[in-house]
Design a protein around this motif. Structure first.
Motif, PDB file in Angstrom:
ATOM      1  N   SER A   1       0.828  -1.206   0.000  1.00 24.12           N
ATOM      2  CA  SER A   1       0.000   0.000   0.000  1.00 24.12           C
ATOM      3  C   SER A   1       0.865   1.260   0.000  1.00 24.12           C
ATOM      4  O   SER A   1       2.013   1.247   0.452  1.00 24.12           O
ATOM      5  CB  SER A   1      -0.922   0.015   1.217  1.00 24.12           C
ATOM      6  N   SER A   2       0.290   2.331  -0.484  1.00 19.07           N
ATOM      7  CA  SER A   2       1.018   3.600  -0.505  1.00 19.07           C
ATOM      8  C   SER A   2       1.250   4.109   0.919  1.00 19.07           C
ATOM      9  O   SER A   2       2.274   4.727   1.201  1.00 19.07           O
ATOM     10  CB  SER A   2       0.269   4.634  -1.343  1.00 19.07           C
ATOM     11  N   ALA A   3       0.322   3.842   1.838  1.00 18.29           N
ATOM     12  CA  ALA A   3       0.504   4.262   3.229  1.00 18.29           C
ATOM     13  C   ALA A   3       1.713   3.569   3.851  1.00 18.29           C
ATOM     14  O   ALA A   3       2.493   4.192   4.580  1.00 18.29           O
ATOM     15  CB  ALA A   3      -0.752   3.960   4.039  1.00 18.29           C
ATOM     16  N   THR A   4       1.894   2.294   3.547  1.00 20.28           N
ATOM     17  CA  THR A   4       3.053   1.560   4.060  1.00 20.28           C
ATOM     18  C   THR A   4       4.332   2.107   3.459  1.00 20.28           C
ATOM     19  O   THR A   4       5.321   2.321   4.165  1.00 20.28           O
ATOM     20  CB  THR A   4       2.920   0.057   3.764  1.00 20.28           C
ATOM     21  N   ARG A   5       4.302   2.351   2.162  1.00 24.21           N
ATOM     22  CA  ARG A   5       5.478   2.919   1.496  1.00 24.21           C
ATOM     23  C   ARG A   5       5.853   4.253   2.133  1.00 24.21           C
ATOM     24  O   ARG A   5       7.026   4.525   2.390  1.00 24.21           O
ATOM     25  CB  ARG A   5       5.197   3.103   0.001  1.00 24.21           C
ATOM     26  N   ARG A   6       4.864   5.085   2.409  1.00 23.72           N
ATOM     27  CA  ARG A   6       5.133   6.387   3.032  1.00 23.72           C
ATOM     28  C   ARG A   6       5.718   6.199   4.430  1.00 23.72           C
ATOM     29  O   ARG A   6       6.640   6.920   4.821  1.00 23.72           O
ATOM     30  CB  ARG A   6       3.863   7.227   3.105  1.00 23.72           C
ATOM     31  N   ALA A   7       5.177   5.250   5.201  1.00 25.16           N
ATOM     32  CA  ALA A   7       5.671   5.028   6.563  1.00 25.16           C
ATOM     33  C   ALA A   7       7.128   4.586   6.557  1.00 25.16           C
ATOM     34  O   ALA A   7       7.901   4.976   7.437  1.00 25.16           O
ATOM     35  CB  ALA A   7       4.807   3.996   7.279  1.00 25.16           C
ATOM     36  N   PHE A   8       7.528   3.800   5.571  1.00 25.41           N
ATOM     37  CA  PHE A   8       8.903   3.301   5.506  1.00 25.41           C
ATOM     38  C   PHE A   8       9.876   4.304   4.900  1.00 25.41           C
ATOM     39  O   PHE A   8      11.085   4.101   4.951  1.00 25.41           O
ATOM     40  CB  PHE A   8       8.963   1.988   4.717  1.00 25.41           C
ATOM     41  N   ASP A   9       9.385   5.390   4.346  1.00 27.22           N
ATOM     42  CA  ASP A   9      10.255   6.384   3.716  1.00 27.22           C
ATOM     43  C   ASP A   9      10.745   7.369   4.765  1.00 27.22           C
ATOM     44  O   ASP A   9      10.144   8.429   4.983  1.00 27.22           O
ATOM     45  CB  ASP A   9       9.516   7.105   2.593  1.00 27.22           C
ATOM     46  N   LEU A  10      11.840   7.046   5.397  1.00 32.58           N
ATOM     47  CA  LEU A  10      12.375   7.897   6.453  1.00 32.58           C
ATOM     48  C   LEU A  10      12.871   9.235   5.916  1.00 32.58           C
ATOM     49  O   LEU A  10      12.984  10.203   6.670  1.00 32.58           O
ATOM     50  CB  LEU A  10      13.507   7.177   7.193  1.00 32.58           C
TER      51      LEU A  10
ATOM     52  N   ARG B   1       8.134   4.623  15.255  1.00 30.54           N
ATOM     53  CA  ARG B   1       7.234   5.743  15.518  1.00 30.54           C
ATOM     54  C   ARG B   1       6.348   6.039  14.317  1.00 30.54           C
ATOM     55  O   ARG B   1       5.149   6.231  14.428  1.00 30.54           O
ATOM     56  CB  ARG B   1       8.040   6.995  15.873  1.00 30.54           C
ATOM     57  N   ARG B   2       6.937   6.014  13.124  1.00 30.40           N
ATOM     58  CA  ARG B   2       6.184   6.289  11.902  1.00 30.40           C
ATOM     59  C   ARG B   2       5.130   5.203  11.650  1.00 30.40           C
ATOM     60  O   ARG B   2       4.023   5.498  11.208  1.00 30.40           O
ATOM     61  CB  ARG B   2       7.131   6.410  10.709  1.00 30.40           C
ATOM     62  N   LEU B   3       5.473   3.953  11.926  1.00 24.56           N
ATOM     63  CA  LEU B   3       4.509   2.867  11.746  1.00 24.56           C
ATOM     64  C   LEU B   3       3.336   3.005  12.707  1.00 24.56           C
ATOM     65  O   LEU B   3       2.183   2.818  12.322  1.00 24.56           O
ATOM     66  CB  LEU B   3       5.198   1.514  11.924  1.00 24.56           C
ATOM     67  N   ILE B   4       3.622   3.367  13.958  1.00 22.14           N
ATOM     68  CA  ILE B   4       2.550   3.581  14.939  1.00 22.14           C
ATOM     69  C   ILE B   4       1.661   4.731  14.471  1.00 22.14           C
ATOM     70  O   ILE B   4       0.432   4.640  14.523  1.00 22.14           O
ATOM     71  CB  ILE B   4       3.138   3.865  16.337  1.00 22.14           C
TER      72      ILE B   4
ATOM     73  N   TYR C   1      19.851   1.327  15.161  1.00 22.27           N
ATOM     74  CA  TYR C   1      18.832   1.213  16.213  1.00 22.27           C
ATOM     75  C   TYR C   1      17.994   2.492  16.275  1.00 22.27           C
ATOM     76  O   TYR C   1      16.767   2.446  16.379  1.00 22.27           O
ATOM     77  CB  TYR C   1      19.478   0.918  17.557  1.00 22.27           C
ATOM     78  N   ALA C   2      18.641   3.640  16.195  1.00 22.11           N
ATOM     79  CA  ALA C   2      17.926   4.915  16.244  1.00 22.11           C
ATOM     80  C   ALA C   2      16.982   5.052  15.050  1.00 22.11           C
ATOM     81  O   ALA C   2      15.836   5.493  15.201  1.00 22.11           O
ATOM     82  CB  ALA C   2      18.925   6.071  16.258  1.00 22.11           C
ATOM     83  N   GLN C   3      17.433   4.657  13.885  1.00 20.67           N
ATOM     84  CA  GLN C   3      16.582   4.721  12.702  1.00 20.67           C
ATOM     85  C   GLN C   3      15.426   3.729  12.812  1.00 20.67           C
ATOM     86  O   GLN C   3      14.328   3.989  12.329  1.00 20.67           O
ATOM     87  CB  GLN C   3      17.411   4.460  11.440  1.00 20.67           C
ATOM     88  N   SER C   4      15.665   2.597  13.475  1.00 20.70           N
ATOM     89  CA  SER C   4      14.590   1.627  13.713  1.00 20.70           C
ATOM     90  C   SER C   4      13.527   2.216  14.634  1.00 20.70           C
ATOM     91  O   SER C   4      12.330   1.989  14.444  1.00 20.70           O
ATOM     92  CB  SER C   4      15.156   0.345  14.327  1.00 20.70           C
TER      93      SER C   4
END
Length: 74
Positions: free
Chosen positions: A28-37, A61-64, A53-56
């Motif tokens: 989904s586009s929402a998932t793609r957006r969440a993973f685009d740091l 946070r973005r996934l939540i 670890y910090a990027q994780s």
């Protein structure tokens, strides 16, 4: 149970439905957006730090924020 009955098993049909839902979620586009740091402001990424670890944690946070109910960070 014979293999012929496997196709009629409700659990097999459920598995297919769950697989389709998982694929839809992952693509989904929402998932793609969440993973685009890179969408995060530079200052926010800098505050989290450049380490894996910090990027994780930033990704968690973005996934939540995107609606994921449970996130585990290692």
């Amino acid at each position: 149970r014979g293999l012929g009955r496997l196709a009629d098993d409700r659990r097999v049909a459920d598995l297919g439905r769950y697989q389709r839902k998982a694929c839809a979620l992952l693509t989904s586009s929402a998932t793609r957006r969440a993973f685009d740091l890179r969408a995060e402001p530079w200052r926010v990424r800098e505050r989290y730090g450049p380490h894996k670890y910090a990027q994780s944690l930033l990704l968690a946070r973005r996934l939540i924020e995107a609606g994921v109910r449970l996130v585990t960070v290692y």
